[in-house]
Design an enzyme around this catalytic site. Sequence first.
Site, PDB file in Angstrom:
ATOM      1  N   LYS A   1      -2.569 -13.847  13.778  1.00  0.00           N
ATOM      2  CA  LYS A   1      -4.026 -13.756  13.628  1.00  0.00           C
ATOM      3  C   LYS A   1      -4.573 -14.815  12.671  1.00  0.00           C
ATOM      4  O   LYS A   1      -5.521 -15.536  13.000  1.00  0.00           O
ATOM      5  CB  LYS A   1      -4.388 -12.357  13.140  1.00  0.00           C
ATOM      6  CG  LYS A   1      -5.877 -12.111  12.977  1.00  0.00           C
ATOM      7  CD  LYS A   1      -6.160 -10.682  12.530  1.00  0.00           C
ATOM      8  CE  LYS A   1      -5.615 -10.417  11.139  1.00  0.00           C
ATOM      9  NZ  LYS A   1      -6.073  -9.122  10.586  1.00  0.00           N
ATOM     10  N   THR A   2      -3.959 -14.931  11.499  1.00  0.00           N
ATOM     11  CA  THR A   2      -4.432 -15.897  10.509  1.00  0.00           C
ATOM     12  C   THR A   2      -4.220 -17.324  10.996  1.00  0.00           C
ATOM     13  O   THR A   2      -5.102 -18.185  10.878  1.00  0.00           O
ATOM     14  CB  THR A   2      -3.703 -15.682   9.167  1.00  0.00           C
ATOM     15  OG1 THR A   2      -3.969 -14.368   8.703  1.00  0.00           O
ATOM     16  CG2 THR A   2      -4.175 -16.684   8.132  1.00  0.00           C
TER      17      THR A   2
ATOM     18  N   LYS B   1      -8.703  -2.442   0.507  1.00  0.00           N
ATOM     19  CA  LYS B   1      -8.659  -1.591   1.688  1.00  0.00           C
ATOM     20  C   LYS B   1      -9.477  -0.313   1.507  1.00  0.00           C
ATOM     21  O   LYS B   1      -9.959   0.258   2.489  1.00  0.00           O
ATOM     22  CB  LYS B   1      -7.216  -1.253   2.045  1.00  0.00           C
ATOM     23  CG  LYS B   1      -6.428  -2.454   2.567  1.00  0.00           C
ATOM     24  CD  LYS B   1      -7.097  -3.094   3.779  1.00  0.00           C
ATOM     25  CE  LYS B   1      -6.228  -4.190   4.390  1.00  0.00           C
ATOM     26  NZ  LYS B   1      -6.947  -4.916   5.477  1.00  0.00           N
TER      27      LYS B   1
ATOM     28  N   HIS C   1     -11.291  -4.614  12.041  1.00  0.00           N
ATOM     29  CA  HIS C   1     -10.184  -5.233  11.312  1.00  0.00           C
ATOM     30  C   HIS C   1      -9.750  -6.451  12.118  1.00  0.00           C
ATOM     31  O   HIS C   1      -8.855  -6.380  12.951  1.00  0.00           O
ATOM     32  CB  HIS C   1      -9.038  -4.229  11.168  1.00  0.00           C
ATOM     33  CG  HIS C   1      -7.977  -4.667  10.214  1.00  0.00           C
ATOM     34  ND1 HIS C   1      -6.696  -4.199  10.255  1.00  0.00           N
ATOM     35  CD2 HIS C   1      -8.013  -5.548   9.183  1.00  0.00           C
ATOM     36  CE1 HIS C   1      -5.976  -4.754   9.303  1.00  0.00           C
ATOM     37  NE2 HIS C   1      -6.762  -5.577   8.637  1.00  0.00           N
TER      38      HIS C   1
ATOM     39  N   ARG D   1       1.556 -12.124  -1.712  1.00  0.00           N
ATOM     40  CA  ARG D   1       0.141 -12.267  -1.345  1.00  0.00           C
ATOM     41  C   ARG D   1      -0.576 -13.289  -2.215  1.00  0.00           C
ATOM     42  O   ARG D   1      -0.216 -13.518  -3.367  1.00  0.00           O
ATOM     43  CB  ARG D   1      -0.573 -10.925  -1.500  1.00  0.00           C
ATOM     44  CG  ARG D   1      -0.119  -9.848  -0.541  1.00  0.00           C
ATOM     45  CD  ARG D   1      -0.822  -9.958   0.785  1.00  0.00           C
ATOM     46  NE  ARG D   1      -0.458  -8.899   1.705  1.00  0.00           N
ATOM     47  CZ  ARG D   1      -1.113  -8.635   2.824  1.00  0.00           C
ATOM     48  NH1 ARG D   1      -2.186  -9.351   3.147  1.00  0.00           N
ATOM     49  NH2 ARG D   1      -0.722  -7.677   3.631  1.00  0.00           N
TER      50      ARG D   1
ATOM     51  N   ARG E   1       0.823  -1.198   0.000  1.00  0.00           N
ATOM     52  CA  ARG E   1       0.000   0.000   0.000  1.00  0.00           C
ATOM     53  C   ARG E   1       0.866   1.260   0.000  1.00  0.00           C
ATOM     54  O   ARG E   1       2.010   1.237   0.423  1.00  0.00           O
ATOM     55  CB  ARG E   1      -0.910   0.009   1.236  1.00  0.00           C
ATOM     56  CG  ARG E   1      -2.012  -1.039   1.210  1.00  0.00           C
ATOM     57  CD  ARG E   1      -2.948  -0.878   2.404  1.00  0.00           C
ATOM     58  NE  ARG E   1      -2.253  -0.989   3.672  1.00  0.00           N
ATOM     59  CZ  ARG E   1      -1.945   0.040   4.461  1.00  0.00           C
ATOM     60  NH1 ARG E   1      -2.272   1.272   4.103  1.00  0.00           N
ATOM     61  NH2 ARG E   1      -1.323  -0.152   5.605  1.00  0.00           N
TER      62      ARG E   1
ATOM     63  N   ASP F   1     -10.340 -11.163   7.850  1.00  0.00           N
ATOM     64  CA  ASP F   1      -9.737  -9.829   7.932  1.00  0.00           C
ATOM     65  C   ASP F   1     -10.685  -8.686   8.280  1.00  0.00           C
ATOM     66  O   ASP F   1     -10.296  -7.778   8.983  1.00  0.00           O
ATOM     67  CB  ASP F   1      -9.041  -9.514   6.605  1.00  0.00           C
ATOM     68  CG  ASP F   1      -8.042  -8.380   6.717  1.00  0.00           C
ATOM     69  OD1 ASP F   1      -7.221  -8.405   7.642  1.00  0.00           O
ATOM     70  OD2 ASP F   1      -8.085  -7.477   5.877  1.00  0.00           O
TER      71      ASP F   1
ATOM     72  N   SER G   1       0.214  -7.279  11.845  1.00  0.00           N
ATOM     73  CA  SER G   1       1.006  -8.247  11.086  1.00  0.00           C
ATOM     74  C   SER G   1       2.044  -8.920  11.969  1.00  0.00           C
ATOM     75  O   SER G   1       2.735  -8.270  12.753  1.00  0.00           O
ATOM     76  CB  SER G   1       1.698  -7.531   9.927  1.00  0.00           C
ATOM     77  OG  SER G   1       2.488  -8.419   9.188  1.00  0.00           O
TER      78      SER G   1
END
Length: 529
Positions: free
Chosen positions: A240-241, A199, A218, A320, A56, A255, A236
């Site tokens: 979390k994932t 996003k 989020h 990604r 980003r 997400d 990050s």
Amino acid sequence: MSTVDMSIELNGLLQLKTTKHQLSVPQLVEKILARREGTLTSTGAVSVETGKYTGRSPLDKFIVSDAVSSKTVEWGPVNQPISAQRFDALYKKVLTHLKKQDELFVFNGYAGADKKYQLPIQVVNEFAWHNLFAQQLFIRPSAEQKTNDDVKPFTIVAAPTFKADPETDGTNSETFIILSLERRIVLIGGTEYAGEMKKSIFSVMNFLLPQNNILSMHCSANVGEEGDVALFFGLSGTGKTTLSADANRHLIGDDEHGWSSSGVFNIEGGCYAKCIQLSEEKEPQIFNAIRFGAVLENVVLNQNTKVADYNDNSLTENTRAAYSIDSIDNTVLPSVAGHPTAIVFLTADAFGVLPPISKLTKEQAMYHFLSGYTSKLAGTERGVTSPQATFSTCFGEPFLPLAPTTYAEMLGKKIDEHNVNVYLVNTGWTGGEYGVGERMKLSYTRAMVQAALEGELANTETVTDAIFGLSIPTHVPGVPDEVLQPSKAWNDATAYNQKATELAAKFKANFKRFNDVASDISTLGGPRV
């Protein structure tokens, strides 16, 4: 340029014979290959490179200051204003640029799995692979569902090969991501990184949903066999994932979510997973989801076999994979569930002083939500030679158009209303800071999270951390008792106190921005130093 003129310009673009609407996944893949935008991997996914921008561009993101936004948006470094006149002029330039292209691609779909709160979206792309990305990440309309709803759609116009002139266009560089809330348009140019589309719509939902008393979040979410919903917040590198992808629970989404009076719903229709060092052994669900229809960004392929090398970071660390959520076997479809019974805040504390797990009061939950703490490690960025505290309010500050306290106050009300248990889980270091101690064992973290989600820690015996005021369980099944209290895990008590006080001071310094509007939260929820 009036709103009517802008609509006519866009409609003219959409009606061109060269504009392709709602192409299927196979049709888009054919276009991508014919246009040489990407190649097929050995598993049938499309592999693309995004060139100069592999992530980003937060400094190039703007919101148009207009009648809708001027008094509601929290203006500042995150939400930079740009005038409606600048936007209109740049928008006209972009449309003129797009009319000259051989082909354009349009996708119509939705954001928001709960149909009561769905936002119709329209995505206009210069690249076929961007349109495939949109199909994977947003919610596709069902065969009987029409997208010409009463609600006016938000339109994304993405022109990656159009570059702005900062002097005349009022941007900071050739790249721009501009959100017009009044026009209901997202204008993107000068970057091929597809994550800007995802996003941008999340930012839109973060503006719209709170107006309907819906907390936009989020976070990832899953649900157990008994209907018990869990939310996982974390920046990050916090896990979390990994922790939300539990074979014994069903994934709601990975997400972005909304929390309404009915429960939790996924905002997206897909996943956008980091895949650096991805392996089938560690994350089989993600690994096996990367098949036909999926999009790989900046992943290096073996030129002969077309096998993805997920360990190769020569293009970027931010590799990604974008894929539809129905590529995950144990997913809830539609992605809607009840109210959460547990919320988990994840942090990777490289100072090694936060407890592996602690139960939070409502005020502590609001404090840590507003703080959004984790730590950068030595070597992850140029100039980072020792662990550095980093804070992103609400675990997603770059995507919050409203004041962060808006979201925190809504969270506090929902915690009270639904009697939700909230936990802070440190997936970082224990027994010493980074370089001295060791990373928390994943097996221990999984055991702690499981105990929290199953309700075993709701009424267990706890001790209070002297510096952070957190309630630490004295026992968790499958975890050695001495691991649970950081002060006992360190060999040097003086060194522990010094490092814990240092981190507490960083929390306090970061929270000063909220002291005028959230002094009670600071007093009741923050460190005690």
